[in-house]
Design a protein around this motif. Sequence first.
Motif, PDB file in Angstrom:
ATOM      1  N   ASN B   7       0.827  -1.200   0.000  1.00 48.55           N
ATOM      2  CA  ASN B   7       0.000   0.000   0.000  1.00 48.55           C
ATOM      3  C   ASN B   7       0.863   1.252   0.000  1.00 48.55           C
ATOM      4  OD1 ASN B   7      -2.738  -1.399   0.515  1.00 48.55           O
ATOM      5  ND2 ASN B   7      -1.432  -2.226   2.145  1.00 48.55           N
ATOM      6  N   VAL B   8       0.943   1.894  -1.172  1.00 42.61           N
ATOM      7  CA  VAL B   8       1.707   3.138  -1.327  1.00 42.61           C
ATOM      8  C   VAL B   8       0.778   4.123  -2.038  1.00 42.61           C
ATOM      9  CG1 VAL B   8       3.770   4.206  -2.315  1.00 42.61           C
ATOM     10  CG2 VAL B   8       3.874   1.833  -1.500  1.00 42.61           C
ATOM     11  N   PHE B   9       0.301   5.123  -1.287  1.00 46.06           N
ATOM     12  CA  PHE B   9      -0.722   6.037  -1.803  1.00 46.06           C
ATOM     13  C   PHE B   9      -0.151   7.448  -1.913  1.00 46.06           C
ATOM     14  CE2 PHE B   9      -3.407   3.131   1.071  1.00 46.06           C
ATOM     15  CZ  PHE B   9      -3.462   2.149   0.097  1.00 46.06           C
ATOM     16  N   GLU B  10      -0.163   8.001  -3.110  1.00 46.18           N
ATOM     17  CA  GLU B  10       0.399   9.345  -3.311  1.00 46.18           C
ATOM     18  C   GLU B  10      -0.569  10.444  -2.875  1.00 46.18           C
ATOM     19  OE1 GLU B  10       2.014   9.748  -7.235  1.00 46.18           O
ATOM     20  OE2 GLU B  10       3.178   7.902  -7.040  1.00 46.18           O
ATOM     21  N   GLY B  11       0.001  11.450  -2.209  1.00 49.26           N
ATOM     22  CA  GLY B  11      -0.833  12.550  -1.745  1.00 49.26           C
ATOM     23  C   GLY B  11      -0.010  13.774  -1.424  1.00 49.26           C
ATOM     24  N   LYS B  12      -0.620  14.696  -0.680  1.00 49.51           N
ATOM     25  CA  LYS B  12       0.044  15.952  -0.350  1.00 49.51           C
ATOM     26  C   LYS B  12      -0.125  16.216   1.150  1.00 49.51           C
ATOM     27  CE  LYS B  12       0.214  18.831  -3.810  1.00 49.51           C
ATOM     28  NZ  LYS B  12      -0.086  19.837  -4.854  1.00 49.51           N
ATOM     29  N   ILE B  13       0.934  16.693   1.792  1.00 50.02           N
ATOM     30  CA  ILE B  13       0.839  16.971   3.235  1.00 50.02           C
ATOM     31  C   ILE B  13      -0.061  18.172   3.506  1.00 50.02           C
ATOM     32  CG2 ILE B  13       2.122  17.697   5.298  1.00 50.02           C
ATOM     33  CD1 ILE B  13       4.464  16.020   4.390  1.00 50.02           C
ATOM     34  N   VAL B  35      -6.573  -1.026  -1.801  1.00 52.81           N
ATOM     35  CA  VAL B  35      -5.929  -1.360  -0.527  1.00 52.81           C
ATOM     36  C   VAL B  35      -5.792  -2.886  -0.402  1.00 52.81           C
ATOM     37  CG1 VAL B  35      -6.264  -1.331   1.979  1.00 52.81           C
ATOM     38  CG2 VAL B  35      -6.813   0.700   0.614  1.00 52.81           C
ATOM     39  N   THR B  36      -4.626  -3.356   0.025  1.00 47.08           N
ATOM     40  CA  THR B  36      -4.429  -4.789   0.293  1.00 47.08           C
ATOM     41  C   THR B  36      -4.353  -4.999   1.801  1.00 47.08           C
ATOM     42  OG1 THR B  36      -3.201  -5.115  -1.756  1.00 47.08           O
ATOM     43  CG2 THR B  36      -2.914  -6.789  -0.063  1.00 47.08           C
ATOM     44  N   ALA B  37      -5.258  -5.795   2.334  1.00 49.03           N
ATOM     45  CA  ALA B  37      -5.280  -6.102   3.775  1.00 49.03           C
ATOM     46  C   ALA B  37      -5.040  -7.586   3.984  1.00 49.03           C
ATOM     47  CB  ALA B  37      -6.638  -5.718   4.365  1.00 49.03           C
ATOM     48  N   ILE B  38      -4.135  -7.912   4.908  1.00 44.77           N
ATOM     49  CA  ILE B  38      -3.907  -9.311   5.295  1.00 44.77           C
ATOM     50  C   ILE B  38      -4.562  -9.533   6.649  1.00 44.77           C
ATOM     51  CG2 ILE B  38      -2.166 -11.048   5.912  1.00 44.77           C
ATOM     52  CD1 ILE B  38      -2.150 -10.418   2.924  1.00 44.77           C
ATOM     53  N   ILE B  39      -5.601 -10.349   6.672  1.00 50.06           N
ATOM     54  CA  ILE B  39      -6.311 -10.628   7.913  1.00 50.06           C
ATOM     55  C   ILE B  39      -6.402 -12.150   8.078  1.00 50.06           C
ATOM     56  CG2 ILE B  39      -7.577  -8.442   7.784  1.00 50.06           C
ATOM     57  CD1 ILE B  39     -10.031  -9.965   6.825  1.00 50.06           C
ATOM     58  N   THR B  40      -6.961 -12.618   9.186  1.00 45.32           N
ATOM     59  CA  THR B  40      -7.063 -14.075   9.366  1.00 45.32           C
ATOM     60  C   THR B  40      -8.190 -14.653   8.498  1.00 45.32           C
ATOM     61  OG1 THR B  40      -8.558 -13.794  11.229  1.00 45.32           O
ATOM     62  CG2 THR B  40      -6.229 -14.011  11.743  1.00 45.32           C
ATOM     63  N   LYS B  41      -8.001 -15.914   8.128  1.00 45.55           N
ATOM     64  CA  LYS B  41      -9.048 -16.678   7.449  1.00 45.55           C
ATOM     65  C   LYS B  41     -10.297 -16.681   8.336  1.00 45.55           C
ATOM     66  CE  LYS B  41      -9.980 -21.500   6.112  1.00 45.55           C
ATOM     67  NZ  LYS B  41      -9.619 -22.892   6.442  1.00 45.55           N
ATOM     68  N   GLU B  42     -10.041 -16.790   9.650  1.00 45.80           N
ATOM     69  CA  GLU B  42     -11.106 -16.784  10.657  1.00 45.80           C
ATOM     70  C   GLU B  42     -11.987 -15.525  10.557  1.00 45.80           C
ATOM     71  OE1 GLU B  42      -9.172 -17.711  14.462  1.00 45.80           O
ATOM     72  OE2 GLU B  42     -10.802 -16.644  15.437  1.00 45.80           O
ATOM     73  N   SER B  43     -11.352 -14.358  10.350  1.00 48.03           N
ATOM     74  CA  SER B  43     -12.113 -13.108  10.235  1.00 48.03           C
ATOM     75  C   SER B  43     -12.910 -13.069   8.935  1.00 48.03           C
ATOM     76  CB  SER B  43     -11.167 -11.899  10.278  1.00 48.03           C
ATOM     77  OG  SER B  43     -10.625 -11.752  11.559  1.00 48.03           O
ATOM     78  N   VAL B  44     -12.330 -13.572   7.859  1.00 51.10           N
ATOM     79  CA  VAL B  44     -13.052 -13.613   6.580  1.00 51.10           C
ATOM     80  C   VAL B  44     -14.338 -14.422   6.755  1.00 51.10           C
ATOM     81  CG1 VAL B  44     -12.983 -14.551   4.222  1.00 51.10           C
ATOM     82  CG2 VAL B  44     -11.025 -13.280   5.130  1.00 51.10           C
TER      83      VAL B  44
END
Lengths: 69, 69, 69, 69, 69, 69
Positions: B7-13, B35-44
């Motif tokens: 996750n690398v999102f371009e923006g401005k401060i 967005v890429t999220a790694i969560i548990t199989k259990e949560s899915v």
Amino acid sequence: MQISARNVFEGKIENVKVGAVMANVKIKIESPQLVTAIITKESVEKLGLKKGDAVSAIIKSTEIMVGKE
Amino acid sequence: MQISARNVFEGKIENVKVGAVMANVKIKIESPQLVTAIITKESVEKLGLKKGDAVSAIIKSTEIMVGKE
Amino acid sequence: MQISARNVFEGKIENVKVGAVMANVKIKIESPQLVTAIITKESVEKLGLKKGDAVSAIIKSTEIMVGKE
Amino acid sequence: MQISARNVFEGKIENVKVGAVMANVKIKIESPQLVTAIITKESVEKLGLKKGDAVSAIIKSTEIMVGKE
Amino acid sequence: MQISARNVFEGKIENVKVGAVMANVKIKIESPQLVTAIITKESVEKLGLKKGDAVSAIIKSTEIMVGKE
Amino acid sequence: MQISARNVFEGKIENVKVGAVMANVKIKIESPQLVTAIITKESVEKLGLKKGDAVSAIIKSTEIMVGKE
């Protein structure tokens, strides 16, 4: 429930890939977002970060949670 | 440098607030993001997550880094 | 060894599920615990957090380590 | 909202200490809890973790969020 | 106590800077170390990671704990 | 790109083990490194941390990213 996490971005799931223990979930965020990052004062100084700078918000996938109403 | 963080999102401060040790940096992201999220199989399974679901990506501020060209 | 992590809760393993790379470990904590959370000043103000409030401590599973004597 | 974080423990705030950017929040958890930890398969093998083992769940304070109804 | 964290590097404190809530601790590690990183399969493929590659291990300061005998 | 993460250690990949979703990457760091850890003021006081102390830097594998030129 309100949560202390400052970054809550609404989107839609594009893909779910499930392994034995973990899963990879892709979420499409359509609307603009204001990201809050807590970094060291040292990094602000070394990178010379200031209002208006073009930067990237970088997040490891294992740090992202998913919420569902 | 390429980075493993998905996750690398371009923006401005928009704002920088500096304390004795830590700093709070606000970054405005204008464009849509995947967005890429790694969560548990259990949560899915417990949340019944599947393609098309309206969800939120939730991230604690201390987990967000800043990159600058 | 003493560790800087403020949260060390003694319990007993209820289940271990192992995948190719990661594992899911369930630990039963029987005794009351005092949890230390570091969040932004901003979150304390937005949620109006103060002594006596009924709240939840929320932790992503990937952030929990296991110690064994 | 349901959240993918597997660990949500109800308690009461005992103390809040606020700095310029960050805050330290102490939460008293009275009831027993089942903790879910995601660690490497390698650690499960090196520590020989199995059902019934007396262990500790260890969490860095910066990884704990606060939720409030 | 044995800990599931795969990365425990012995060193000596060079500096401690304390704020109201947080502190910045610098530790000098003299000896070579073997670092274990858990990243997505997706990142391994996108970066084409394989044995012998020259890479960097990157760690946000808020993710590092300190242990003392 | 410069990154706010204070810890960037150059090394060489010794092994890559890939599962369905996650991967375990071993990186050999040969040269001495200066590690920056952000911990609570409370931990600095409880462990009595000061310049010259022999300590360990402890990092959960899921918190380590990989960068490649």
